[in-house]
Design a protein around this motif. Structure first.
Motif, mmCIF file in Angstrom:
data_model
loop_
_atom_site.group_PDB
_atom_site.id
_atom_site.type_symbol
_atom_site.label_atom_id
_atom_site.label_comp_id
_atom_site.label_asym_id
_atom_site.label_seq_id
_atom_site.Cartn_x
_atom_site.Cartn_y
_atom_site.Cartn_z
ATOM 1 N N LEU A 136 32.631 35.814 30.954
ATOM 2 C CA LEU A 136 33.156 36.662 32.014
ATOM 3 C C LEU A 136 33.687 35.754 33.108
ATOM 4 O O LEU A 136 32.968 34.862 33.573
ATOM 5 N N VAL A 137 34.913 35.986 33.528
ATOM 6 C CA VAL A 137 35.534 35.148 34.555
ATOM 7 C C VAL A 137 36.091 36.040 35.659
ATOM 8 O O VAL A 137 37.020 36.819 35.436
ATOM 9 N N GLU A 138 35.509 35.902 36.859
ATOM 10 C CA GLU A 138 35.942 36.696 38.003
ATOM 11 C C GLU A 138 37.049 35.991 38.780
ATOM 12 O O GLU A 138 37.135 34.752 38.775
ATOM 13 N N SER A 139 37.830 36.783 39.477
ATOM 14 C CA SER A 139 38.853 36.267 40.384
ATOM 15 C C SER A 139 39.160 37.348 41.413
ATOM 16 O O SER A 139 38.727 38.487 41.276
ATOM 17 N N GLY A 140 39.920 36.961 42.442
ATOM 18 C CA GLY A 140 40.366 37.935 43.430
ATOM 19 C C GLY A 140 39.637 37.895 44.757
ATOM 20 O O GLY A 140 40.006 38.603 45.694
ATOM 21 N N GLY A 141 38.596 37.081 44.845
ATOM 22 C CA GLY A 141 37.891 36.972 46.111
ATOM 23 C C GLY A 141 38.745 36.266 47.156
ATOM 24 O O GLY A 141 39.806 35.713 46.855
ATOM 25 N N GLY A 142 38.277 36.294 48.381
ATOM 26 C CA GLY A 142 39.012 35.638 49.452
ATOM 27 C C GLY A 142 38.466 36.031 50.806
ATOM 28 O O GLY A 142 37.386 36.606 50.909
ATOM 29 N N SER A 143 39.239 35.701 51.838
ATOM 30 C CA SER A 143 38.855 36.006 53.209
ATOM 31 C C SER A 143 39.789 37.062 53.771
ATOM 32 O O SER A 143 41.013 36.902 53.701
ATOM 33 N N VAL A 144 39.217 38.109 54.327
ATOM 34 C CA VAL A 144 40.001 39.184 54.934
ATOM 35 C C VAL A 144 39.344 39.615 56.229
ATOM 36 O O VAL A 144 38.156 39.348 56.454
ATOM 37 N N GLN A 145 40.122 40.309 57.047
ATOM 38 C CA GLN A 145 39.554 40.887 58.264
ATOM 39 C C GLN A 145 38.960 42.248 57.952
ATOM 40 O O GLN A 145 39.321 42.907 56.970
ATOM 41 N N ALA A 146 38.046 42.654 58.805
ATOM 42 C CA ALA A 146 37.429 43.968 58.654
ATOM 43 C C ALA A 146 38.506 45.046 58.584
ATOM 44 O O ALA A 146 39.497 44.993 59.329
ATOM 45 N N GLY A 147 38.304 45.987 57.670
ATOM 46 C CA GLY A 147 39.280 47.040 57.455
ATOM 47 C C GLY A 147 40.273 46.732 56.357
ATOM 48 O O GLY A 147 41.014 47.628 55.910
ATOM 49 N N GLY A 148 40.289 45.493 55.919
ATOM 50 C CA GLY A 148 41.218 45.083 54.874
ATOM 51 C C GLY A 148 40.730 45.446 53.486
ATOM 52 O O GLY A 148 39.679 46.071 53.314
ATOM 53 N N SER A 149 41.500 45.015 52.483
ATOM 54 C CA SER A 149 41.207 45.332 51.090
ATOM 55 C C SER A 149 41.291 44.085 50.222
ATOM 56 O O SER A 149 42.034 43.149 50.528
ATOM 57 N N LEU A 150 40.550 44.118 49.144
ATOM 58 C CA LEU A 150 40.617 43.109 48.096
ATOM 59 C C LEU A 150 40.417 43.809 46.763
ATOM 60 O O LEU A 150 39.737 44.831 46.692
ATOM 61 N N ARG A 151 40.988 43.208 45.723
ATOM 62 C CA ARG A 151 40.768 43.699 44.371
ATOM 63 C C ARG A 151 40.224 42.552 43.529
ATOM 64 O O ARG A 151 40.902 41.549 43.321
ATOM 65 N N LEU A 152 39.003 42.729 43.057
ATOM 66 C CA LEU A 152 38.388 41.748 42.188
ATOM 67 C C LEU A 152 38.680 42.087 40.737
ATOM 68 O O LEU A 152 38.744 43.259 40.361
ATOM 69 N N SER A 153 38.847 41.044 39.930
ATOM 70 C CA SER A 153 39.050 41.201 38.502
ATOM 71 C C SER A 153 38.018 40.394 37.747
ATOM 72 O O SER A 153 37.548 39.356 38.235
ATOM 73 N N CYS A 154 37.677 40.855 36.562
ATOM 74 C CA CYS A 154 36.732 40.154 35.702
ATOM 75 C C CYS A 154 37.271 40.251 34.278
ATOM 76 O O CYS A 154 37.253 41.345 33.687
ATOM 77 N N VAL A 155 37.749 39.130 33.753
ATOM 78 C CA VAL A 155 38.289 39.105 32.401
ATOM 79 C C VAL A 155 37.180 38.717 31.436
ATOM 80 O O VAL A 155 36.493 37.709 31.632
ATOM 81 N N ALA A 156 37.003 39.521 30.414
ATOM 82 C CA ALA A 156 35.963 39.277 29.425
ATOM 83 C C ALA A 156 36.556 38.737 28.135
ATOM 84 O O ALA A 156 37.674 39.094 27.755
ATOM 85 N N SER A 157 35.803 37.897 27.479
ATOM 86 C CA SER A 157 36.188 37.396 26.163
ATOM 87 C C SER A 157 34.954 37.328 25.274
ATOM 88 O O SER A 157 33.834 37.213 25.769
ATOM 89 N N GLY A 158 35.176 37.428 23.987
ATOM 90 C CA GLY A 158 34.075 37.338 23.048
ATOM 91 C C GLY A 158 33.473 38.675 22.657
ATOM 92 O O GLY A 158 32.602 38.733 21.794
ATOM 93 N N TYR A 159 33.923 39.752 23.322
ATOM 94 C CA TYR A 159 33.422 41.078 22.990
ATOM 95 C C TYR A 159 34.343 42.106 23.637
ATOM 96 O O TYR A 159 35.159 41.763 24.497
ATOM 97 N N ALA A 160 34.199 43.351 23.245
ATOM 98 C CA ALA A 160 35.008 44.426 23.809
ATOM 99 C C ALA A 160 34.239 45.122 24.917
ATOM 100 O O ALA A 160 33.162 45.677 24.680
ATOM 101 N N ILE A 161 34.782 45.124 26.122
ATOM 102 C CA ILE A 161 34.043 45.698 27.252
ATOM 103 C C ILE A 161 33.828 47.199 27.096
ATOM 104 O O ILE A 161 32.933 47.761 27.709
ATOM 105 N N SER A 162 34.644 47.832 26.281
ATOM 106 C CA SER A 162 34.497 49.279 26.103
ATOM 107 C C SER A 162 33.154 49.647 25.493
ATOM 108 O O SER A 162 32.687 50.775 25.628
#
Length: 123
Positions: free
Chosen positions: A4-30
């Motif tokens: 599992l490999v996450e990405s999308g983190g960062g620094s934002v001001q209050a009220g802002g938005s971020l979208r995190l992603s997690c790409v999986a390999s080796g199995y089907a997340i479903s």
């Protein structure tokens, strides 16, 4: 081998938005329950949101109405859309996968973890 490999983190001001992603390999997340957890140094890891294999979702009270968990089975990717971010959301965020999960926001239910991505929200 499950990875599992996450990405999308960062620094934002209050009220802002971020979208995190997690790409999986080796199995089907479903086929698995997937979840996002966060952890502040010196504190326990806490469940933020989860999505079961049937698509049902669970959220921590602190993020209800602000965060949305979703997954794209074709891309084998888990997402966490975070809106209206608050300074108290600052933490390392981890994605996790588990099979036959009963308590969806309990870390011990999950067998596989990513390395984490840092989210910092300034006031």
């Amino acid at each position: 081998q499950v990875q599992l490999v996450e990405s999308g983190g960062g620094s934002v001001q209050a009220g802002g938005s971020l979208r995190l992603s997690c790409v999986a390999s080796g199995y089907a997340i479903s086929r698995y329950a997937m979840a996002w957890f966060h952890q502040v140094a010196g504190k326990e890891r806490e469940g933020v949101a989860s999505i079961a294999s049937d698509g049902s979702t669970t959220y921590a009270d602190s993020v209800k109405g602000r965060f949305t968990i979703s997954r794209d089975n074709a891309k084998n990717t888990l997402y966490l859309q975070m809106n209206s971010l608050k300074p108290e959301d600052t933490a390392m965020y981890y994605c996790a996968a588990g099979y036959l999960v009963a308590d969806h926001l309990r870390p011990l239910e999950y067998n596989h973890w990513g390395q984490g991505t840092q989210v910092t929200v300034s006031s």
